[in-house]
Design a protein around this motif. Structure first.
Motif, short mmCIF file in Angstrom:
data_model
loop_
_atom_site.label_atom_id
_atom_site.label_comp_id
_atom_site.label_asym_id
_atom_site.label_seq_id
_atom_site.Cartn_x
_atom_site.Cartn_y
_atom_site.Cartn_z
N GLU A 175 3.56 -3.45 12.22
CA GLU A 175 3.66 -3.55 10.76
C GLU A 175 4.34 -2.32 10.20
O GLU A 175 4.24 -1.23 10.73
CB GLU A 175 2.29 -3.75 10.09
N ASN A 176 5.07 -2.54 9.12
CA ASN A 176 5.76 -1.45 8.43
C ASN A 176 5.15 -1.29 7.04
O ASN A 176 4.76 -2.27 6.40
CB ASN A 176 7.26 -1.77 8.34
N GLY A 202 5.70 -4.79 5.72
CA GLY A 202 4.56 -5.56 6.19
C GLY A 202 4.66 -5.95 7.65
O GLY A 202 5.45 -5.38 8.41
N ARG A 237 3.91 1.01 12.35
CA ARG A 237 2.85 1.05 13.34
C ARG A 237 3.32 0.21 14.53
O ARG A 237 3.62 -0.97 14.39
CB ARG A 237 1.58 0.47 12.72
#
Lengths: 278, 278
Positions: free
Chosen positions: A56-57, A61, A177
């Motif tokens: 996820e960013n 998202g 992440r």
């Protein structure tokens, strides 16, 4: 020698994350594969030992394909996570005037992270989406002085482009992440840990609230909740939840046992050390 | 004459949805704009009366840009919704052999809906992502017999391509929910209605469970929950929730009043008639 897979080609943020993960690990060979699904399936088939995957960013998202493959197509565990700062850079042919480029090549995730920059500073440029940022830099290099690319600085180096602007994403604090996935856990429970699960509930009122109440009951903190359409039905969802704590903790174990009782689909996705932001 | 905006160019699923919505409405002119954000901002600036916007797909999930702009950039209401079946078609230059194409042009949403088809039936083809499916068909047409495009049948007609396969998405039942947004409600409460909100809670254990318990308390059914990173912070989320019922219903009104008390960011996104699947 451990084989560790990532979404290639060279010059992507995923390659950086994989290199970061393998730093100081002598017995690791990095393997580049053309799609995230292929990377995950290769671990499932034991052709790779581990894979480093974007999860996820903070601006764009979750990465949908990762959620879907972990839920439905493989039986893999998240064994570790890394949180890396992401700097999106604008790169052009050396000497070209970036404000006059008419096309920009980049991956959809990077385009999503730089929406405002593109609309404000390059309104005239047409955005071409590519399968990776390395491919974007490659396309820009082939297109010449009227083209630019957005992606990691490493892609500029690889394709002979010049970085003209750094940190062009829409918020300065941009983190991705990454998770490391494998067939079995590689860490003993120590320090702070996280546990990930995915589940769906009966399609009845209050069924999701019931699950969240279970975590409340056992005083367990939820750090993430994400929904995805369930096997292609509008209005039916599966939920990805991260909680504080390791499955070896009795409270976590008991709460998850209760969650299993109250769900009609449940999958444990791993307990692993919580990352600090690097 | 009402001006109704959509994500263009011509030959996209959004155009089909906009035409579907305007069918039998004599006083409507359709306006094509190049990005979803531009469509929404034009309604905000009163340059358009309404816009028809893709909101979520049963295979690929929500359209992130729509969620983010509705939450942070505009003050608009959802005034109506449409749920349309989506058939992804493979189109090539007339007479070309589709099994031998080496490149496929398509929008990321369509690529996401046809992942398995692409990996299984066209493993040799390189996928080029485009800003719309109409643009994908245009690129395929310019590239000639070795190229194909994926998108709506209308795009094939517009760019002189031949449809060779229909319904190639990964599940047969593929629906996209479009919403109609405007500055003020256009329907009186009648029949079955839905209400949409977006909110964030304090970053404390149990805060989301508390919100879901409110709906339970008032016997309100939740039909959708979706999370997005909150203004670019990993681990902080805003939640989009749809519930059954209209704001004019006292239970809905009272429950939402309580939700406002328990949230630190809250925005009402509209009460509108619930769509039947067309």
């Amino acid at each position: 020698m451990h084989k560790i897979g990532y979404l290639g080609p060279e010059g992507t943020f995923s390659q950086q994350a994989a290199q970061h993960y393998c730093f100081n690990k002598q017995e690791a060979a990095l393997v580049s594969l053309p799609s995230i699904r292929e990377v995950l399936l290769s671990v499932q088939r034991n052709e790779l030992d581990l894979a480093v995957i974007p999860f996820e960013n903070s601006l764009e998202g979750s990465v949908n394909i990762v959620l879907d493959v972990l839920a439905w197509e493989v039986d893999l565990l998240i064994v570790d996570e890394l949180i890396l700062p992401i700097s999106q850079t604008l790169m052009v042919t050396p000497g070209a005037d970036w404000e006059r480029i008419s096309s920009v090549y980049t991956h959809p995730q990077s385009a999503g992270q730089c929406r405002l920059f593109l609309e404000t500073h390059l309104p005239q440029a047409k955005v071409y989406l590519t399968s990776s940022n390395a491919e974007g830099a490659n396309q820009a290099q082939m297109s010449g002085r009227t083209a630019g690319a957005i992606g990691p600085e490493a892609a500029a180096d690889k394709f002979g482009l010049q970085v003209v602007l750094r940190n062009i994403q829409d918020k300065n604090n941009n983190f991705t992440r990454f998770v490391v996935v494998g067939k079995k856990s590689i860490h003993l429970p120590a320090g702070r840990n996280k546990t990930s699960i995915v589940f769906s509930t009966e399609h009845t009122p209050g069924s999701l609230a019931c699950i969240l109440d279970i975590f409340n009951l056992w005083d367990i903190n939820m750090t993430k909740i994400e929904s995805r359409p369930s096997r292609g039905q509008l209005g039916r969802y599966i939920f990805f939840i991260d909680i504080d704590g390791h499955l070896s903790n009795p409270d976590v174990r008991d709460a998850l046992t209760m969650v299993q009782r109250k769900t009609n689909f449940y999958k444990f996705l791993g307990s692993y050390p919580m990352a600090e932001i690097d």
